[in-house]
Design a protein around this motif. Structure first.
Motif, mmCIF file in Angstrom:
data_model
loop_
_atom_site.group_PDB
_atom_site.id
_atom_site.type_symbol
_atom_site.label_atom_id
_atom_site.label_comp_id
_atom_site.label_asym_id
_atom_site.label_seq_id
_atom_site.Cartn_x
_atom_site.Cartn_y
_atom_site.Cartn_z
ATOM 1 N N GLU A 192 0.807 -1.220 0.000
ATOM 2 C CA GLU A 192 0.000 0.000 0.000
ATOM 3 C C GLU A 192 0.839 1.268 0.000
ATOM 4 O O GLU A 192 0.332 2.351 -0.291
ATOM 5 C CB GLU A 192 -0.931 0.009 1.215
ATOM 6 N N ARG A 262 -2.070 -1.708 -7.682
ATOM 7 C CA ARG A 262 -2.091 -1.076 -8.996
ATOM 8 C C ARG A 262 -0.972 -0.024 -9.057
ATOM 9 O O ARG A 262 -1.209 1.176 -8.956
ATOM 10 C CB ARG A 262 -3.443 -0.439 -9.284
ATOM 11 N N THR A 263 0.246 -0.511 -9.233
ATOM 12 C CA THR A 263 1.428 0.364 -9.254
ATOM 13 C C THR A 263 1.658 1.008 -10.613
ATOM 14 O O THR A 263 2.223 2.096 -10.698
ATOM 15 C CB THR A 263 2.677 -0.443 -8.872
ATOM 16 N N ASN A 264 1.280 0.317 -11.694
ATOM 17 C CA ASN A 264 1.518 0.825 -13.056
ATOM 18 C C ASN A 264 2.955 1.341 -13.213
ATOM 19 O O ASN A 264 3.197 2.393 -13.783
ATOM 20 C CB ASN A 264 0.530 1.942 -13.397
ATOM 21 N N ASN A 324 -5.483 -3.039 -4.359
ATOM 22 C CA ASN A 324 -5.102 -1.878 -3.570
ATOM 23 C C ASN A 324 -4.564 -0.769 -4.474
ATOM 24 O O ASN A 324 -3.715 -1.021 -5.347
ATOM 25 C CB ASN A 324 -4.009 -2.243 -2.555
ATOM 26 N N GLU A 325 -5.052 0.443 -4.267
ATOM 27 C CA GLU A 325 -4.478 1.609 -4.930
ATOM 28 C C GLU A 325 -3.262 2.060 -4.119
ATOM 29 O O GLU A 325 -3.144 1.748 -2.928
ATOM 30 C CB GLU A 325 -5.501 2.732 -5.036
ATOM 31 N N ASP A 327 -0.101 5.317 -3.720
ATOM 32 C CA ASP A 327 0.475 6.605 -4.099
ATOM 33 C C ASP A 327 1.775 6.337 -4.864
ATOM 34 O O ASP A 327 2.752 5.847 -4.299
ATOM 35 C CB ASP A 327 0.746 7.439 -2.845
ATOM 36 N N ARG A 328 1.797 6.644 -6.135
ATOM 37 C CA ARG A 328 2.927 6.304 -6.989
ATOM 38 C C ARG A 328 4.103 7.264 -6.835
ATOM 39 O O ARG A 328 5.238 6.921 -7.182
ATOM 40 C CB ARG A 328 2.484 6.267 -8.458
#
Length: 360
Positions: A192, A262-264, A324-325, A327-328
């Motif tokens: 996370e 979802r790191t992308n 999980n979203e 903060d990238r």
């Protein structure tokens, strides 16, 4: 008496030959008349058939790739092959060999260089072995979103790489296709925030840039072949894997993993390639048809992949995985040194500047 027999035989032979010759001279007239009548009856259908090239005039191009049958890439390249056959009136036939039928990804790329294979689909991570600059496409957090990635591949950054591949290896990059933004899956620990990577054993592709990225994030990169990932996650050899959702789902990693972040972090690219010598051997109008049709096929592939990728992500959530979203920005800051390293090593500031311009 003998003389009379000879004369009789001679006259008989002459008469027989005369009749035969008369018949032979008459038959073509009848055949010609019948052929003319048949042509008049067949109309435009006969004309269309006449315009098609003989089978010996058809150029056959062998296209090999390593991805699965009916994958988004396979469907798209077969669609392209069908369009080329249709639009060249059968003058060019592309035979597609999927699922590593002609060898693995590295094998078919070597065959492309040698000219034993005419066309391929290859990932940027593999192409970097013959043109190192292609490794820049796999830098972490290079692209902001799908629009940025597409604009870069279609624009100046993609052309810079295409020019280098052509110059160094005699291979033409026809387009940049979508392999999606990669996400991370773990078996027993949620990701996370940046600190959650600390010490996690993450499977890394056998490529230096991925190892450097995980090191920068604080994880413990473990390079193992993709074919061994499922078992490695199942047995605890690794605690996580990163790949786009579509291959993650089709590889059934959701059966042994639980959490998806979802790191992308990296956008994956796969490229349709053609041997330049083979390309130049084609008529100019065929070359133009192939290039123009590839633009259409590229739109088709992007649409198909994005649909499949989103559906795969939802299917994994429906099966019980937790999405999980994250903060990238802290991840981007941690990986900034990785970008700097490869840009310096590959003298690629021009490429990075062209990428940056498309963000603005």
């Amino acid at each position: 008496m003998k003389m009379k027999k000879v004369i009789a035989l001679t006259l008989g032979t002459i008469l027989t030959c005369s009749c035969f010759l008369a018949g032979c001279n008459k038959a073509p007239e009848k055949q010609e008349t019948e052929t003319k009548e048949n042509k008049e009856d067949s109309g435009t259908e006969e004309t269309a058939e006449k315009e098609k090239p003989a089978s010996g005039d058809t150029v056959v191009l062998k296209l090999a790739h390593h991805t699965a049958i009916d994958s988004a890439y396979d469907v798209a390249i077969k669609h392209y092959a069908d369009l080329i056959y249709e639009r060249t009136d059968g003058r060019v036939k592309i035979e597609v060999y999927p699922a590593a039928q002609l060898g693995g990804e590295r094998d078919v790329l070597e065959g492309l260089k040698l000219g034993t294979i005419d066309m391929t689909l290859n990932t940027s991570a593999l192409i970097m072995n013959i043109t190192p600059e292609f490794g820049l496409l796999d830098l972490p957090f290079l692209f902001e979103d799908y629009d940025h990635a597409r604009a870069s591949l279609d624009g100046e950054p993609g052309q810079i790489l295409a020019d280098k591949l052509l110059e160094q290896n005699g291979i033409r990059m026809m387009a940049g296709w979508c392999s999606g933004f990669r996400v991370m899956m773990t078996t027993n620990k949620k990701i996370e925030k940046l600190e959650d990577f600390q010490g996690v054993k993450m499977r890394a592709p056998e490529t230096p840039v991925y190892i450097d990225m995980f090191t920068a994030l604080g994880a413990n990169p473990t390079p193992i072949p993709y074919s061994e990932v499922y078992t490695a996650m199942q047995t605890g050899v690794v605690e996580g894997v990163e790949v786009a959702a579509e291959p993650m789902y089709t590889s059934k990693f959701h059966e042994v993993g639980k959490y998806i972040a979802r790191t992308n972090h990296i956008f994956s690219t796969i490229c349709p390639l053609i041997n330049e010598q083979k390309f130049q051997s084609l008529p100019e109008d065929v070359q133009q048809i192939m290039l123009d049709t590839m633009k259409e096929a590229t739109d088709f592939e992007w649409e198909k992949f994005l649909e499949a990728d989103e559906a795969a992500l939802q299917a994994m959530v429906d099966s019980g995985c937790e999405l999980n979203e994250i903060d990238r920005q802290p991840l981007m800051d941690a990986c900034a040194s990785v970008q700097e390293k490869y840009v310096k090593e590959l003298n690629a500031q021009e490429f990075m500047d062209s990428i940056q311009k498309l963000k603005e």
